[in-house]
Design an enzyme around this catalytic site. Structure first.
Site, PDB file in Angstrom:
ATOM      1  N   LYS A 161       0.838  -1.209   0.000  1.00 36.44           N
ATOM      2  CA  LYS A 161       0.000   0.000   0.000  1.00 36.44           C
ATOM      3  C   LYS A 161       0.873   1.260   0.000  1.00 36.44           C
ATOM      4  CE  LYS A 161      -3.515  -2.842   0.908  1.00 36.44           C
ATOM      5  NZ  LYS A 161      -4.732  -3.110   0.187  1.00 36.44           N
TER       6      LYS A 161
HETATM    7  C1  LIG Z   1      -5.562  -4.221   0.934  1.00 33.03           C
HETATM    8  C2  LIG Z   1      -7.031  -4.152   0.914  1.00 33.03           C
HETATM    9  C3  LIG Z   1      -7.827  -4.511   2.018  1.00 33.03           C
HETATM   10  C4  LIG Z   1      -7.350  -5.137   3.303  1.00 33.03           C
HETATM   11  O1  LIG Z   1      -6.095  -5.029   3.659  1.00 33.03           O
HETATM   12  P1  LIG Z   1      -5.323  -5.972   4.705  1.00 33.03           P
HETATM   13  O2  LIG Z   1      -4.586  -4.968   5.525  1.00 33.03           O
HETATM   14  O3  LIG Z   1      -4.441  -6.832   3.889  1.00 33.03           O
HETATM   15  O4  LIG Z   1      -6.295  -6.726   5.524  1.00 33.03           O
HETATM   16  C5  LIG Z   1      -9.191  -4.328   1.929  1.00 33.03           C
HETATM   17  N1  LIG Z   1      -9.764  -3.866   0.820  1.00 33.03           N
HETATM   18  C6  LIG Z   1      -9.055  -3.533  -0.272  1.00 33.03           C
HETATM   19  C7  LIG Z   1      -9.769  -3.011  -1.461  1.00 33.03           C
HETATM   20  C8  LIG Z   1      -7.672  -3.693  -0.266  1.00 33.03           C
HETATM   21  O5  LIG Z   1      -6.966  -3.407  -1.366  1.00 33.03           O
END
Ligand SMILES: *Cc1c(COP(=O)(O)O)cnc(C)c1O
Length: 396
Positions: free
Chosen positions: A189
């Protein structure tokens, strides 16, 4: 060993940028002796709330944990329906299944790949309690339109902004439009805490419910360690993760600028490639890029796309087929009886998307190489279609 040495270096799909500030702050947290429930998670919450422009933020152990808490804090439960998008990472819908809430999927806008507000409106039933939108690939959903619909029908609005920290639409940042928003800090991210996430809201009630549930159901304020006032979880963010997050947030301008430069470079190099379309920024949006996704032209099938990804991999270029539609994931398909054809715009997009390498470590040379290899792979695939019978399944 000569052939191995001659092999082209692998270009990674994603990655984090960890520098001296991160190392210093994590080490300092480690040496402080306070590894959990300390001041750093609070500090990250304050800073992130300020950055997004909301009153409250609650640090949690993942984006998925944050989504789960958002669903529970809004009191969504069995029998309720939530309108959401099938073109997303699975967690934006699994958070509903945790509470036996029914996801009501509607199709997406073919240009932005985000949930289509007109279809949302048509899907409202007496059981509908909320709309859960997602900022896919960092591009903002049409929050003003979704908010109007939510207001008109008395629905809650949940923002899965896990891919869009830093994106703004008009005067607001993503995460600040709904009743509750969620960010994720997984290493791919915009900023990372290793594993981690954040719930953001302007509602004190929602914030306190989330804080309490993330901490075994203890009271959010005036906490008594052995008193549990509601069903809770351990969804807390630890101090080492928070330290990493604080360091990353101090560098967010640089991190986002680098992503923007990579995206601009890809756009410049690929704008005239007839085999693909690029995502355009929605009007009024400043996009914080999560991944860079190109879509093959309609003439290409899913088998073509998979073949191109395979070719790129063999050339040392990591790419991915973001996203496989949620309604076609076995866990959803089996439970609700979804079929291919249910959401044709989503499926057509999902069959043709290729996420290109988008790690902060990418050099100009890497980007040039990716663009050249992509053009070549597309050209070869196209040629193959004229000279032999197409192999593999059809597109839809
Ligand atoms: C990355 C992501 C999540 C959840 O992230 P985690 O921290 O891996 O649980 C939820 N929704 C979307 C659209 C994502 O890209």
């Amino acid at each position: 060993m000569k052939t191995l040495n001659m092999k082209l270096a692998r270009i990674p799909l994603a990655g984090s940028s960890i520098g001296a500030v991160e190392c210093r702050m994590v080490l300092s947290a480690l040496q402080s002796g306070r590894l959990a429930l300390g001041p750093l998670a609070r500090k990250l919450e304050r800073r992130l709330a300020r950055y997004v422009g909301v009153r409250h933020a609650v640090a949690v152990s993942s984006g998925t944990a944050g989504l789960h808490l958002a669903v529970r804090a809004l009191g969504l439960t069995e029998g309720d329906e939530v309108i959401t998008t099938p073109f997303s990472f699975v967690a934006s819908s699994s958070c509903l299944l945790y509470e036996r809430v029914r996801p009501v999927f509607v199709d997406i806008d073919p240009k932005t790949l985000n949930i289509a507000p007109t279809l949302v409106e048509a899907a409202v039933t007496p059981r509908t309690r909320a709309i859960l939108g997602v900022d896919v690939f960092g591009l903002p959903a049409d929050w003003p339109a979704l908010r109007r619909i939510a207001r008109r029908f008395g629905l809650a609005l949940i923002e899965d902004s896990c891919e869009a920290l830093g994106t703004s639409l008009g005067r607001l940042r993503c995460g600040a439009f709904g009743d509750v928003g969620v960010f994720a800090f997984y290493p791919n991210k915009q900023i990372t805490t290793g594993e981690g996430g954040m719930v953001v809201t302007n509602s004190r009630g929602i914030a306190e419910a989330c804080r309490s549930m993330a901490n075994h159901g203890r009271r959010a304020v005036g906490m008594n360690w052995f008193e549990h006032v509601r069903l809770g979880y351990n969804y807390r963010m630890d101090e080492l993760s928070a330290a990493l997050g604080i360091a990353q947030l101090t560098r967010i301008r640089t991190l986002l600028a680098r992503r923007r430069r990579i995206a601009a470079e890809y756009r410049r190099l690929l704008a005239d490639e007839p085999g693909i379309t690029l995502q355009a920024d929605p009007p009024g949006a400043v996009v914080s890029w999560f991944v860079f996704v190109v879509r093959l032209a309609p003439e290409f099938s899913r088998a073509d796309r998979d073949g191109i990804i395979k070719t790129l991999y063999s050339r040392g270029i990591e790419c991915a087929d973001y996203f496989r539609p949620i309604h076609l994931q076995p866990v959803f398909r089996n439970r609700f009886g979804f079929r291919r054809g249910d959401f044709p715009v989503t499926e057509a997009a999902a069959d043709r998307t290729i996420a290109l390498p988008f790690a902060p470590s990418l050099t100009r040379q890497d980007i040039l190489r990716v663009a050249a290899e992509l053009r070549r792979a597309i050209a070869v695939r196209k040629l193959g279609r004229f000279t032999r019978q197409p192999v593999g399944g059809s597109s839809v």
